[in-house]
Write a protein that holds these residues in place. Structure first.
Motif, PDB file in Angstrom:
ATOM      1  N   ALA A   1       0.814  -1.216   0.000  1.00 44.37           N
ATOM      2  CA  ALA A   1       0.000   0.000   0.000  1.00 44.37           C
ATOM      3  C   ALA A   1       0.845   1.263   0.000  1.00 44.37           C
ATOM      4  N   GLY A   2       2.154   1.166   0.342  1.00 42.99           N
ATOM      5  CA  GLY A   2       2.992   2.359   0.325  1.00 42.99           C
ATOM      6  C   GLY A   2       4.303   2.134   1.060  1.00 42.99           C
ATOM      7  N   MET A   3       5.276   3.016   0.778  1.00 42.56           N
ATOM      8  CA  MET A   3       6.565   3.007   1.462  1.00 42.56           C
ATOM      9  C   MET A   3       6.859   4.420   1.937  1.00 42.56           C
ATOM     10  N   TYR A   4       7.486   4.544   3.131  1.00 43.18           N
ATOM     11  CA  TYR A   4       7.706   5.871   3.700  1.00 43.18           C
ATOM     12  C   TYR A   4       8.919   5.845   4.619  1.00 43.18           C
ATOM     13  N   PRO A   5       9.534   7.032   4.862  1.00 40.63           N
ATOM     14  CA  PRO A   5      10.664   7.101   5.791  1.00 40.63           C
ATOM     15  C   PRO A   5      10.180   7.259   7.224  1.00 40.63           C
ATOM     16  N   SER A   6      10.992   6.761   8.151  1.00 42.26           N
ATOM     17  CA  SER A   6      10.728   6.943   9.580  1.00 42.26           C
ATOM     18  C   SER A   6      12.072   7.128  10.264  1.00 42.26           C
ATOM     19  N   GLY A   7      12.438   8.398  10.508  1.00 45.49           N
ATOM     20  CA  GLY A   7      13.777   8.683  11.015  1.00 45.49           C
ATOM     21  C   GLY A   7      14.804   8.288   9.971  1.00 45.49           C
ATOM     22  N   GLU A   8      15.728   7.410  10.336  1.00 47.62           N
ATOM     23  CA  GLU A   8      16.724   6.918   9.400  1.00 47.62           C
ATOM     24  C   GLU A   8      16.323   5.573   8.798  1.00 47.62           C
ATOM     25  N   GLU A   9      15.094   5.121   9.074  1.00 48.62           N
ATOM     26  CA  GLU A   9      14.610   3.844   8.559  1.00 48.62           C
ATOM     27  C   GLU A   9      13.597   4.079   7.440  1.00 48.62           C
ATOM     28  N   TYR A  10      13.309   3.000   6.723  1.00 52.45           N
ATOM     29  CA  TYR A  10      12.267   3.021   5.702  1.00 52.45           C
ATOM     30  C   TYR A  10      11.303   1.875   5.992  1.00 52.45           C
ATOM     31  N   ARG A  11      10.021   2.161   5.885  1.00 52.18           N
ATOM     32  CA  ARG A  11       8.998   1.185   6.239  1.00 52.18           C
ATOM     33  C   ARG A  11       8.032   0.989   5.074  1.00 52.18           C
ATOM     34  N   ILE A  12       7.420  -0.184   5.059  1.00 49.76           N
ATOM     35  CA  ILE A  12       6.490  -0.562   3.996  1.00 49.76           C
ATOM     36  C   ILE A  12       5.173  -0.987   4.636  1.00 49.76           C
ATOM     37  N   LEU A  13       4.079  -0.374   4.200  1.00 54.72           N
ATOM     38  CA  LEU A  13       2.735  -0.734   4.642  1.00 54.72           C
ATOM     39  C   LEU A  13       2.148  -1.712   3.628  1.00 54.72           C
ATOM     40  N   TYR A  14       1.659  -2.853   4.107  1.00 52.90           N
ATOM     41  CA  TYR A  14       1.092  -3.840   3.195  1.00 52.90           C
ATOM     42  C   TYR A  14       0.037  -4.671   3.917  1.00 52.90           C
ATOM     43  N   TRP A  15      -0.711  -5.442   3.130  1.00 54.67           N
ATOM     44  CA  TRP A  15      -1.690  -6.361   3.715  1.00 54.67           C
ATOM     45  C   TRP A  15      -1.628  -7.717   3.024  1.00 54.67           C
ATOM     46  N   LYS A  16      -2.045  -8.742   3.782  1.00 54.32           N
ATOM     47  CA  LYS A  16      -2.071 -10.110   3.277  1.00 54.32           C
ATOM     48  C   LYS A  16      -3.359 -10.790   3.695  1.00 54.32           C
ATOM     49  N   GLN A  17      -3.700 -11.854   2.965  1.00 49.39           N
ATOM     50  CA  GLN A  17      -4.786 -12.759   3.341  1.00 49.39           C
ATOM     51  C   GLN A  17      -4.198 -14.156   3.508  1.00 49.39           C
ATOM     52  N   ARG A  18      -4.500 -14.788   4.639  1.00 50.15           N
ATOM     53  CA  ARG A  18      -3.981 -16.145   4.848  1.00 50.15           C
ATOM     54  C   ARG A  18      -4.579 -17.112   3.839  1.00 50.15           C
ATOM     55  N   PHE A  19      -5.913 -17.018   3.639  1.00 51.82           N
ATOM     56  CA  PHE A  19      -6.596 -17.812   2.632  1.00 51.82           C
ATOM     57  C   PHE A  19      -7.532 -16.884   1.858  1.00 51.82           C
ATOM     58  N   LYS A  20      -7.837 -17.252   0.637  1.00 57.77           N
ATOM     59  CA  LYS A  20      -8.733 -16.447  -0.182  1.00 57.77           C
ATOM     60  C   LYS A  20     -10.094 -16.347   0.496  1.00 57.77           C
ATOM     61  N   GLY A  21     -10.597 -15.124   0.619  1.00 54.22           N
ATOM     62  CA  GLY A  21     -11.865 -14.892   1.300  1.00 54.22           C
ATOM     63  C   GLY A  21     -11.705 -14.450   2.731  1.00 54.22           C
ATOM     64  N   ASP A  22     -10.505 -14.620   3.312  1.00 55.88           N
ATOM     65  CA  ASP A  22     -10.255 -14.142   4.672  1.00 55.88           C
ATOM     66  C   ASP A  22     -10.164 -12.620   4.693  1.00 55.88           C
ATOM     67  N   SER A  23     -10.381 -12.042   5.883  1.00 52.13           N
ATOM     68  CA  SER A  23     -10.194 -10.598   6.036  1.00 52.13           C
ATOM     69  C   SER A  23      -8.713 -10.255   5.911  1.00 52.13           C
ATOM     70  N   PRO A  24      -8.380  -9.152   5.250  1.00 55.50           N
ATOM     71  CA  PRO A  24      -6.978  -8.758   5.145  1.00 55.50           C
ATOM     72  C   PRO A  24      -6.393  -8.422   6.518  1.00 55.50           C
ATOM     73  N   VAL A  25      -5.121  -8.696   6.676  1.00 57.77           N
ATOM     74  CA  VAL A  25      -4.384  -8.326   7.879  1.00 57.77           C
ATOM     75  C   VAL A  25      -3.273  -7.378   7.454  1.00 57.77           C
ATOM     76  N   TYR A  26      -3.197  -6.225   8.116  1.00 56.54           N
ATOM     77  CA  TYR A  26      -2.255  -5.176   7.719  1.00 56.54           C
ATOM     78  C   TYR A  26      -0.975  -5.263   8.554  1.00 56.54           C
ATOM     79  N   HIS A  27       0.165  -4.995   7.896  1.00 57.37           N
ATOM     80  CA  HIS A  27       1.474  -5.105   8.522  1.00 57.37           C
ATOM     81  C   HIS A  27       2.328  -3.900   8.155  1.00 57.37           C
ATOM     82  N   VAL A  28       3.362  -3.677   8.958  1.00 60.82           N
ATOM     83  CA  VAL A  28       4.394  -2.681   8.671  1.00 60.82           C
ATOM     84  C   VAL A  28       5.754  -3.375   8.741  1.00 60.82           C
TER      85      VAL A  28
END
Length: 339
Positions: A155-182
């Motif tokens: 969903a996006g990439m951004y800086p955080s201090g001297e680090e870089y982070r990535i926002l994304y989501w996954k589904q364990r199985f098709k039809g499951d609710s997405p789970v968001y991660h950084v």
């Protein structure tokens, strides 16, 4: 004349010694274009060492203009093979022959389709066949694999201090609710799970369907927040606070179904452009806190964009200037259209 030239060559080094090294590096070198900086790095070992430091590279990048990235497939020059993907930066201010600046090229097609997901401070996030995610710094030639992103929707990439982070989501199985991660790039720790965001009814449905991928409509980073147009018609704007890692809605103009809206940041201001087969419209966010938008420009679409009355599914565009200059990708070609 020889005496004058000799005098200049003798006085030049002494004049250079007058300026403290800190001034030369942080006031002069940091503002040079990349090509001129590379030449200066060859002048002495001290300059090469100082301009290789991470803090200098970040400061130098922040002084450079933010250029849009364009990507497409193309033959190589000797026609013995193909680049599966070519990534160039585009600078509309230069003469036509110099507007495209090569960034990356991929020759091997056997690995599958290359997708450009995000870019931030000169770093580029891409994947091959959704199975191999990599982050690249084309300026230094450094690469790193990101196996945690296999099967992810970025969903996006951004800086955080001297680090870089990535926002994304996954589904364990098709039809499951997405789970968001950084994910923190370069960290040995596991990606941090932030679950399914809790939001009002319209946004809640959006998160349940999964945020739109950044590869098709990149989000905009402003005020430490990622702003993105979401929903099937991209009729809703979602703001992700990168510090508090929370989501909130933001008011945006209304778009009819035949418009194709994109979000941009130019000169520290959010803009939304909408294109159909006849006209390009550009809204400007006049007041960020009060979320007040103003329709600023109407730009007539050039004839090449109206040959068949509408754009097909493979067409796209990006606005590259405040007044509405745009790159139009149509019929497997790229057109630069000024306002």
């Amino acid at each position: 004349m020889a005496g004058v030239a000799g005098a200049c060559s003798i006085s030049a080094p002494s004049a250079a010694r007058i300026l403290p090294e800190e001034v030369v590096v942080w006031e002069i070198l940091v503002r040079l274009p990349a090509r001129e900086l590379l030449r200066c790095r060859a002048a002495c070992q001290s300059w090469r060492r100082l301009t290789s430091a991470a803090d200098f590279l970040l400061a130098h990048h922040q002084h450079q203009p933010s250029l849009p990235l364009v990507s497409f497939s193309a033959k190589d020059r000797d026609e013995q093979g193909y680049f599966d993907k070519v990534v160039d930066a585009f600078d509309h201010r230069l003469v036509p022959a110099e507007r495209r600046r090569p960034v990356l090229g991929f020759r091997d097609r056997r690995d599958g389709r290359v997708v450009l997901h995000a870019s931030c401070h000169g770093l580029i996030l891409l994947s091959v066949s959704t199975r191999r995610f990599q982050i690249s710094n084309p300026a230094t030639g450094q690469w790193a694999s990101l196996p945690a992103l296999v099967g992810a929707h970025v969903a996006g990439m951004y800086p955080s201090g001297e680090e870089y982070r990535i926002l994304y989501w996954k589904q364990r199985f098709k039809g499951d609710s997405p789970v968001y991660h950084v994910l923190t790039v370069g960290s040995s720790e596991e990606p941090r799970c932030i679950g399914l965001p809790i939001a009002s009814a319209p946004l809640n449905q959006l998160f349940l369907e999964g945020m739109n991928p950044s590869s098709s409509h990149p989000p905009v980073l402003l005020h430490s927040c990622l702003h993105s147009l979401q929903g099937r018609k991209r009729s809703s704007m979602v703001v992700f606070d990168t510090v508090g890692e929370s989501f909130r809605p933001m008011r945006s103009p209304f778009f009819d179904d035949d418009w194709d809206p994109y979000l941009h940041e130019i000169d520290g201001t959010l803009r939304i452009s909408c294109l159909n087969s006849v006209v390009l419209k550009i809204w400007v966010l006049l007041d960020y806190d009060k979320e007040v938008w103003s329709l600023r420009y109407h730009v007539k679409v050039p004839r090449v964009g109206r040959l068949y009355g509408s754009f097909d599914s493979s067409s796209s565009y990006t606005v590259v200037s405040e007044k509405g200059d745009m790159l139009l990708f149509l019929f497997n070609r790229m057109f630069h259209c000024d306002s």
